[in-house]
Design a protein around this motif. Structure first.
Motif, PDB file in Angstrom:
ATOM      1  N   UNK A  62       0.827  -1.213   0.000  1.00  0.00           N
ATOM      2  CA  UNK A  62       0.000   0.000   0.000  1.00  0.00           C
ATOM      3  C   UNK A  62       0.857   1.257   0.000  1.00  0.00           C
ATOM      4  N   UNK A  63       2.095   1.138   0.503  1.00  0.00           N
ATOM      5  CA  UNK A  63       3.005   2.274   0.517  1.00  0.00           C
ATOM      6  C   UNK A  63       3.787   2.441  -0.776  1.00  0.00           C
ATOM      7  N   UNK A  64       3.540   1.572  -1.754  1.00  0.00           N
ATOM      8  CA  UNK A  64       4.164   1.747  -3.062  1.00  0.00           C
ATOM      9  C   UNK A  64       5.285   0.791  -3.396  1.00  0.00           C
ATOM     10  N   UNK A  65       5.586  -0.172  -2.525  1.00  0.00           N
ATOM     11  CA  UNK A  65       6.605  -1.166  -2.860  1.00  0.00           C
ATOM     12  C   UNK A  65       6.012  -2.167  -3.842  1.00  0.00           C
ATOM     13  N   UNK A  66       6.706  -2.391  -4.940  1.00  0.00           N
ATOM     14  CA  UNK A  66       6.256  -3.361  -5.946  1.00  0.00           C
ATOM     15  C   UNK A  66       6.915  -4.707  -5.676  1.00  0.00           C
ATOM     16  N   UNK A  67       6.111  -5.759  -5.573  1.00  0.00           N
ATOM     17  CA  UNK A  67       6.622  -7.107  -5.364  1.00  0.00           C
ATOM     18  C   UNK A  67       6.465  -7.915  -6.648  1.00  0.00           C
ATOM     19  N   UNK A  68       7.558  -8.492  -7.110  1.00  0.00           N
ATOM     20  CA  UNK A  68       7.514  -9.407  -8.244  1.00  0.00           C
ATOM     21  C   UNK A  68       7.788 -10.807  -7.706  1.00  0.00           C
ATOM     22  N   UNK A  69       6.701 -11.554  -7.483  1.00  0.00           N
ATOM     23  CA  UNK A  69       6.789 -12.878  -6.895  1.00  0.00           C
ATOM     24  C   UNK A  69       7.020 -13.931  -7.985  1.00  0.00           C
ATOM     25  N   UNK A  70       7.418 -15.138  -7.549  1.00  0.00           N
ATOM     26  CA  UNK A  70       7.729 -16.225  -8.480  1.00  0.00           C
ATOM     27  C   UNK A  70       8.744 -15.771  -9.526  1.00  0.00           C
ATOM     28  N   UNK A  71       9.673 -14.946  -9.091  1.00  0.00           N
ATOM     29  CA  UNK A  71      10.673 -14.375  -9.995  1.00  0.00           C
ATOM     30  C   UNK A  71      12.053 -14.846  -9.569  1.00  0.00           C
ATOM     31  N   UNK A  72      12.591 -15.783 -10.299  1.00  0.00           N
ATOM     32  CA  UNK A  72      13.882 -16.379  -9.975  1.00  0.00           C
ATOM     33  C   UNK A  72      14.992 -15.631 -10.710  1.00  0.00           C
ATOM     34  N   UNK A  73      15.824 -14.927  -9.951  1.00  0.00           N
ATOM     35  CA  UNK A  73      16.950 -14.219 -10.548  1.00  0.00           C
ATOM     36  C   UNK A  73      17.953 -15.245 -11.069  1.00  0.00           C
ATOM     37  N   UNK A  74      18.373 -15.049 -12.280  1.00  0.00           N
ATOM     38  CA  UNK A  74      19.238 -16.027 -12.925  1.00  0.00           C
ATOM     39  C   UNK A  74      18.465 -16.972 -13.818  1.00  0.00           C
ATOM     40  N   UNK A  75      17.123 -17.005 -13.635  1.00  0.00           N
ATOM     41  CA  UNK A  75      16.259 -17.832 -14.468  1.00  0.00           C
ATOM     42  C   UNK A  75      15.235 -16.980 -15.183  1.00  0.00           C
ATOM     43  N   UNK A  76      14.270 -16.461 -14.418  1.00  0.00           N
ATOM     44  CA  UNK A  76      13.211 -15.637 -15.005  1.00  0.00           C
ATOM     45  C   UNK A  76      13.722 -14.262 -15.422  1.00  0.00           C
ATOM     46  N   UNK A  77      14.689 -13.738 -14.699  1.00  0.00           N
ATOM     47  CA  UNK A  77      15.276 -12.443 -15.031  1.00  0.00           C
ATOM     48  C   UNK A  77      16.752 -12.490 -14.674  1.00  0.00           C
ATOM     49  N   UNK A  78      17.577 -11.858 -15.474  1.00  0.00           N
ATOM     50  CA  UNK A  78      19.020 -11.887 -15.199  1.00  0.00           C
ATOM     51  C   UNK A  78      19.392 -10.782 -14.213  1.00  0.00           C
ATOM     52  N   UNK A  79      20.499 -10.999 -13.519  1.00  0.00           N
ATOM     53  CA  UNK A  79      20.995  -9.970 -12.604  1.00  0.00           C
ATOM     54  C   UNK A  79      21.354  -8.713 -13.387  1.00  0.00           C
ATOM     55  N   UNK A  80      21.905  -8.903 -14.563  1.00  0.00           N
ATOM     56  CA  UNK A  80      22.272  -7.754 -15.401  1.00  0.00           C
ATOM     57  C   UNK A  80      21.041  -6.930 -15.768  1.00  0.00           C
ATOM     58  N   UNK A  81      19.917  -7.600 -16.016  1.00  0.00           N
ATOM     59  CA  UNK A  81      18.687  -6.881 -16.356  1.00  0.00           C
ATOM     60  C   UNK A  81      18.200  -6.052 -15.170  1.00  0.00           C
ATOM     61  N   UNK A  82      18.317  -6.618 -13.976  1.00  0.00           N
ATOM     62  CA  UNK A  82      17.917  -5.872 -12.777  1.00  0.00           C
ATOM     63  C   UNK A  82      18.820  -4.664 -12.592  1.00  0.00           C
TER      64      UNK A  82
END
Length: 477
Positions: free
Chosen positions: A210-230
């Motif tokens: 509610x304070x504006x933090x966005x949660x991306x769940x079921x998100x595996x770094x290194x699989x679903x998204x790369x560290x470089x992309x983050x």
């Protein structure tokens, strides 16, 4: 007025909140301690001696202003007590429940040292913030104005959430990447409900959303998204993954009896309590019901496992630890709770191979404590010809956790790690070897306490704000 209500430790005895009887609490996963009534909380807070050197505060990783909020509670100024508690601790109601106060603030209470019994600091802390939630004093996060900077936080445990909270209060855009389907890390899936009911964690996460933090769940770094992309999406990145790789015992050569990692067992139990479909629980693989259970280890995770097994309906539950009771790392309060619930502790016992020779159970060798090592701790020594079989249908290894090899998993060049595999970072700024990348919590310091992770996350937020040119935006503790 304040003095009249304080310094009552001579006349008023230490009194914890009522604890549910073992035969009742062992049937469910509800918290075992009740809540103070207002008068009892004020009475117990009034036992504080208001000493000139508050060792309770100096031995708290967050350096909470404990004497101040105890005095305010004793005076009935509960909202002010909450404001002071919240000023130094992002999640006081969680720390009040799960911190090992007997090793930290309460264990260093001055009146405890003088033989009068420590102030019940943790229970009063829990009472203050639970009352704040009930009265609507816990407000949504409000910032002075939105900032353009963006921070990506990998991991939604206490360190990552504490940092997210502090950054949002400064108006920074925050995205939390979590590989599980719920946020909270070990607070959600590792710690059982009888110590920390899950709605307590979920309401904090809702407050962050509610304070504006966005949660991306079921998100595996290194699989679903790369560290470089983050890295490319954000102005700074915080690594707050925790440590999840279990230290293991050798598996039986014939594969006759599997050894269950503690976290797998606890996660299955917590998911089942959430109402999730858990095939491994339904099949009995991660369910202690009707089984003779042996848990190997002496830390807080081992205590969580033995007490969970009791609630699942185990026939018997034993805990093997290679040292004696006085030298175990887990909370003595938790050991006492486990014993009340029927857990048997087998001290000075070293596990060998599980299922040795086709037998169902653990090969155990008795130990004795020898001479102290360089740290001053007595070294366990094997007693010759003392081996025996501890029969078991379910063996759970709670031997601690190690970091996953993040540079390899994420394909990151230049992210330095220590010889223990933790991310190498400064212990004040939490900066890593990569520009704009920070680390906090267990992935930096090794498996530790929730309260240390909260401190790390708050410090990391301060350092990140300094990177953004706002060095004084967050007050230093």
């Amino acid at each position: 007025m304040g003095k009249d209500r304080m310094l009552r430790f001579v006349d008023v005895a230490r009194d914890m909140p009522a604890k549910r009887p073992p035969e009742l609490r062992a049937r469910d996963f509800g918290e075992i301690y009740g809540e103070y009534a207002d008068e009892k909380a004020a009475e117990q807070a009034g036992r504080c001696s208001q000493c000139g050197v508050p060792y309770c505060q100096s031995h708290c990783p967050l350096h909470n202003n404990i004497p101040d909020w105890l005095r305010l509670t004793a005076e009935g100024r509960l909202r002010e007590a909450y404001e002071i508690s919240q000023a130094t601790n992002t999640f006081p109601e969680i720390c009040g429940r799960i911190c090992p106060q007997d090793r930290l603030c309460e264990g260093n209470c001055v009146i405890e040292q003088s033989g009068h019994g420590t102030v019940t600091i943790g229970s009063v802390e829990k009472y203050i913030t639970d009352s704040a939630w009930e009265n609507g004093w816990v407000q949504p996060i409000v910032n002075a104005g939105e900032r353009p900077e963006s921070v990506g936080i990998i991991g939604s445990g206490p360190g990552g959430l504490a940092c997210a909270d502090m950054l949002r209060r400064e108006g920074v855009q925050v995205t939390v990447y979590e590989r599980s389907d719920r946020a909270g890390g070990l607070m959600t899936y590792g710690i059982p409900g009888f110590k920390l009911e899950k709605d307590v964690v979920m309401r904090r996460i809702r407050q962050l959303e509610e304070g504006g933090v966005e949660f991306r769940l079921n998100c595996d770094v290194g699989g679903d998204v790369s560290f470089a992309a983050i890295q490319g999406r954000h102005d700074a990145v915080l690594i707050a993954t925790g440590v999840y790789q279990a230290r293991a015992l050798p598996e039986p050569e014939d594969g006759s009896q599997a050894i269950v990692p503690a976290l797998d067992f606890l996660t299955a139990s917590n998911r089942q309590c959430f109402g999730d479909e858990v095939p491994e629980f339904e099949s009995g693989e991660l369910n202690a019901h009707g089984k003779r259970v042996v848990v190997i280890g002496g830390g807080d995770t081992a205590m969580d496992c033995v007490r969970t097994a009791v609630r699942q309906g185990a026939v018997s539950v034993k805990c093997l630890y290679r040292r004696d009771r006085a030298n175990m790392p887990g909370s003595q309060r938790e050991v006492a709770n486990a014993e009340e619930e029927g857990v048997e502790f087998v001290w000075l016992s070293a596990p060998g191979r599980v299922g040795a020779g086709g037998a169902k159970g653990v090969s155990v060798q008795r130990m004795r404590l020898g001479q102290p090592d360089a740290t001053g701790r007595q070294v366990p020594e094997l007693i010759e010809d003392s081996e025996y079989l501890e029969e078991a249908d379910l063996v759970i290894a709670a031997l601690g956790f190690e970091p996953e090899p993040l540079p390899k998993l994420w394909g990151v060049d230049g992210l330095e790690v220590t010889r223990w595999g933790t991310v190498l970072a400064d212990f004040q700024t939490h900066e890593t070897s990569l520009p704009g990348v920070y680390a906090c919590g267990d992935i930096q310091r090794g498996a530790s306490l929730v309260v240390w992770a909260i401190r790390d996350g708050r410090e990391a937020a301060q350092a990140i704000m300094a990177q953004f040119g706002a060095a004084t935006a967050i007050a230093a503790e």
